[in-house]
Design a protein around this motif. Structure first.
Motif, mmCIF file in Angstrom:
data_model
loop_
_atom_site.group_PDB
_atom_site.id
_atom_site.type_symbol
_atom_site.label_atom_id
_atom_site.label_comp_id
_atom_site.label_asym_id
_atom_site.label_seq_id
_atom_site.Cartn_x
_atom_site.Cartn_y
_atom_site.Cartn_z
ATOM 1 N N LYS A 189 -9.927 62.573 53.191
ATOM 2 C CA LYS A 189 -9.594 62.273 54.578
ATOM 3 C C LYS A 189 -9.844 63.462 55.496
ATOM 4 O O LYS A 189 -10.219 63.283 56.657
ATOM 5 C CB LYS A 189 -8.126 61.843 54.687
ATOM 6 C CG LYS A 189 -7.802 60.547 53.975
ATOM 7 C CD LYS A 189 -6.333 60.195 54.141
ATOM 8 C CE LYS A 189 -5.988 58.881 53.454
ATOM 9 N NZ LYS A 189 -4.538 58.556 53.596
ATOM 10 N N HIS B 52 -16.756 56.830 47.122
ATOM 11 C CA HIS B 52 -16.783 55.445 47.625
ATOM 12 C C HIS B 52 -17.240 54.486 46.542
ATOM 13 O O HIS B 52 -16.660 53.391 46.383
ATOM 14 C CB HIS B 52 -17.676 55.349 48.866
ATOM 15 C CG HIS B 52 -17.001 55.754 50.131
ATOM 16 N ND1 HIS B 52 -16.088 54.963 50.782
ATOM 17 C CD2 HIS B 52 -17.088 56.894 50.871
ATOM 18 C CE1 HIS B 52 -15.645 55.572 51.864
ATOM 19 N NE2 HIS B 52 -16.239 56.752 51.940
ATOM 20 N N THR B 53 -18.261 54.835 45.794
ATOM 21 C CA THR B 53 -18.699 53.947 44.707
ATOM 22 C C THR B 53 -17.620 53.851 43.637
ATOM 23 O O THR B 53 -17.324 52.767 43.124
ATOM 24 C CB THR B 53 -20.020 54.429 44.089
ATOM 25 O OG1 THR B 53 -19.873 55.782 43.624
ATOM 26 C CG2 THR B 53 -21.161 54.376 45.095
ATOM 27 N N HIS B 54 -17.023 54.974 43.301
ATOM 28 C CA HIS B 54 -15.990 55.006 42.261
ATOM 29 C C HIS B 54 -14.772 54.176 42.652
ATOM 30 O O HIS B 54 -14.204 53.449 41.812
ATOM 31 C CB HIS B 54 -15.572 56.464 42.028
ATOM 32 C CG HIS B 54 -14.501 56.649 40.999
ATOM 33 N ND1 HIS B 54 -14.734 56.558 39.649
ATOM 34 C CD2 HIS B 54 -13.164 56.921 41.129
ATOM 35 C CE1 HIS B 54 -13.612 56.766 38.976
ATOM 36 N NE2 HIS B 54 -12.649 56.993 39.862
ATOM 37 N N ASN B 55 -14.373 54.266 43.913
ATOM 38 C CA ASN B 55 -13.142 53.613 44.354
ATOM 39 C C ASN B 55 -13.326 52.159 44.763
ATOM 40 O O ASN B 55 -12.401 51.349 44.621
ATOM 41 C CB ASN B 55 -12.549 54.373 45.542
ATOM 42 C CG ASN B 55 -12.147 55.796 45.199
ATOM 43 O OD1 ASN B 55 -12.005 56.147 44.039
ATOM 44 N ND2 ASN B 55 -11.975 56.619 46.223
ATOM 45 N N GLU B 56 -14.511 51.816 45.296
ATOM 46 C CA GLU B 56 -14.673 50.528 45.965
ATOM 47 C C GLU B 56 -15.484 49.507 45.187
ATOM 48 O O GLU B 56 -15.415 48.307 45.498
ATOM 49 C CB GLU B 56 -15.316 50.752 47.334
ATOM 50 C CG GLU B 56 -14.456 51.614 48.264
ATOM 51 C CD GLU B 56 -15.175 51.981 49.550
ATOM 52 O OE1 GLU B 56 -16.177 51.313 49.886
ATOM 53 O OE2 GLU B 56 -14.739 52.939 50.211
ATOM 54 N N HIS C 145 -21.477 64.598 52.135
ATOM 55 C CA HIS C 145 -21.825 63.173 52.154
ATOM 56 C C HIS C 145 -22.033 62.647 50.744
ATOM 57 O O HIS C 145 -21.651 61.517 50.425
ATOM 58 C CB HIS C 145 -23.096 62.959 52.978
ATOM 59 C CG HIS C 145 -22.973 63.351 54.422
ATOM 60 N ND1 HIS C 145 -22.282 62.596 55.344
ATOM 61 C CD2 HIS C 145 -23.449 64.429 55.097
ATOM 62 C CE1 HIS C 145 -22.347 63.187 56.528
ATOM 63 N NE2 HIS C 145 -23.043 64.295 56.405
ATOM 64 N N CYS D 78 -8.373 57.739 41.643
ATOM 65 C CA CYS D 78 -9.285 57.321 42.716
ATOM 66 C C CYS D 78 -9.085 58.233 43.928
ATOM 67 O O CYS D 78 -8.415 57.863 44.909
ATOM 68 C CB CYS D 78 -9.045 55.863 43.093
ATOM 69 S SG CYS D 78 -9.465 54.686 41.791
ATOM 70 N N GLU E 33 -18.625 62.339 49.021
ATOM 71 C CA GLU E 33 -17.928 61.161 49.535
ATOM 72 C C GLU E 33 -18.576 59.876 49.034
ATOM 73 O O GLU E 33 -17.883 58.898 48.702
ATOM 74 C CB GLU E 33 -17.914 61.185 51.061
ATOM 75 C CG GLU E 33 -16.988 62.238 51.637
ATOM 76 C CD GLU E 33 -16.815 62.103 53.137
ATOM 77 O OE1 GLU E 33 -15.724 61.686 53.567
ATOM 78 O OE2 GLU E 33 -17.769 62.410 53.864
ATOM 79 N N GLY E 34 -19.897 59.867 48.944
ATOM 80 C CA GLY E 34 -20.584 58.697 48.400
ATOM 81 C C GLY E 34 -20.177 58.421 46.970
ATOM 82 O O GLY E 34 -19.982 57.267 46.564
ATOM 83 N N VAL F 82 -9.407 60.256 47.404
ATOM 84 C CA VAL F 82 -9.884 59.898 48.736
ATOM 85 C C VAL F 82 -9.980 61.181 49.571
ATOM 86 O O VAL F 82 -9.080 62.013 49.544
ATOM 87 C CB VAL F 82 -8.931 58.897 49.426
ATOM 88 C CG1 VAL F 82 -9.398 58.607 50.848
ATOM 89 C CG2 VAL F 82 -8.845 57.606 48.616
#
Length: 350
Positions: A58, A333-337, A326, A54, A329-330, A56
């Motif tokens: 930063k 975000h879907t993969h992780n959250e 973007h 997952c 990152e999108g 990230v």
């Protein structure tokens, strides 16, 4: 200074174990399999790059390499070469398109003078000038092989400095009046495609100016006889210092398992050189967009990259690459959250 030859050994294939784990996670998320399309592919590739199921993001940065080109004396650009230094000043005070887009993306902008013809003084400028612009390649090599290697090494060093502060995603950008000319020359030679098919209007040339540009590039290639089997020879004879610097950024990032978003045609030419030197580099690349410059599509096809955007951009600076941050990152975000079927209590018919 980094030894460029040592970098190749550090660029290894993506970690398939982490790609498999990321793919298994995608199968458990609350959505039909494959319904997020390329966002799923991005997340899996990022897992393989970073060795993190997952990942990230930063810390993001766009590196803008700036240099001048002697070939502008032949009328290949609609703008005078003075604009290179003027635009670098604009970058440094935050007034260019790349600054606006980088602010939106919360990405650092690193401006590198690797070959601007005039001196620029600013506390935020990374001053690593190899020489004051390339020579006029219509009459001889743009630079020596040693200068091309020096510029690549500078790119690697800049990447290392950024990575030391923390860097999870890097975009390539450039500024150099006339630089679509060397980009076209590199593309023509390395892909063995006629100059006219890979040469566009750059800063807005009319038909007569475009014809002149094609003829100048053909003359430069004929005069310098770059060796298509030796990408460093091609880079030195018909390339540019900012292109060489971006080759270093790409190689350095891949060696550190940092994903790279390449921008348009100029960045694409740098990616083509890096890929020809070390094909494994491809696995660390995302194509931010496809430029309206005709040669860019040929480059992406050769490397095997599908652009994430097609917005008819042709500005350079890293603009398309930063916009694409973007999307990446999108994808993460879907993969992780997103919840899994088990976590959400949702039935998975599969």
């Amino acid at each position: 200074m980094t030894n460029v030859a040592d970098i190749f050994a550090r660029i290894t294939p993506l970690d398939t174990a982490y790609e498999k784990l990321a793919q298994e996670r995608q199968l458990q998320l609350t959505k039909p399999t494959g319904s997020l399309g390329r966002l799923e592919d991005i997340a899996i590739q990022m897992a393989g790059i970073t060795r993190n199921v997952c990942p990230v993001i930063k810390h993001k940065a766009v590196v803008v390499m700036a240099a001048d080109h002697g070939i502008t004396a032949e009328g290949v650009s609609a703008y005078p070469s003075d604009v290179t230094a003027q635009m670098v000043q604009n970058f440094l005070v935050g007034g260019a398109a790349i600054n606006a887009l980088a602010r939106q993306a919360n990405a650092e902008v690193a401006i590198v003078d690797i070959g601007v013809a005039t001196d620029i003084e600013h506390p935020d400028l990374i001053s690593r000038k190899v020489r004051r612009g390339t020579a006029n390649m219509a009459h001889g090599p743009a630079m020596s092989r040693e200068e091309a290697l020096q510029a690549i090494t500078i790119g690697i060093d800049v990447l290392d400095t950024l990575a030391a502060k923390g860097l999870d995603l890097v975009a390539t950008g450039e500024m150099g009046i006339g630089n679509t000319t060397p980009a076209s020359a590199i593309t023509s030679v390395l892909l063995n495609i006629p100059v006219a098919r890979v040469t566009g209007r750059g800063t807005g040339l009319n038909d007569q100016q475009l014809t002149n540009k094609v003829q100048i590039i053909e003359r430069a290639i004929a005069h310098n006889q770059p060796d298509a089997s030796d990408p460093l020879d091609v880079l030195a004879k018909v390339g540019g210092l900012e292109i060489a610097g971006l080759v270093g950024i790409i190689l350095g990032a891949a060696a550190r398992r940092i994903p790279v978003v390449i921008d348009g045609f100029i960045s694409g030419a740098a990616a083509l050189v890096a890929y020809t030197l070390c094909p494994t580099v491809r696995e660390y690349l995302f194509a931010g967009h496809v430029s309206v410059e005709s040669g860019h599509r040929f480059i992406l096809e050769k490397i095997g990259l599908e652009p994430l955007l097609d917005l008819h951009l042709r500005l350079g600076e890293g603009t398309g690459a930063v916009l694409t941050m973007h999307i990446i990152e999108g994808a993460l975000h879907t993969h992780n959250e997103m919840a899994t079927f088990g976590e959400a209590g949702v039935s998975n018919k599969e």
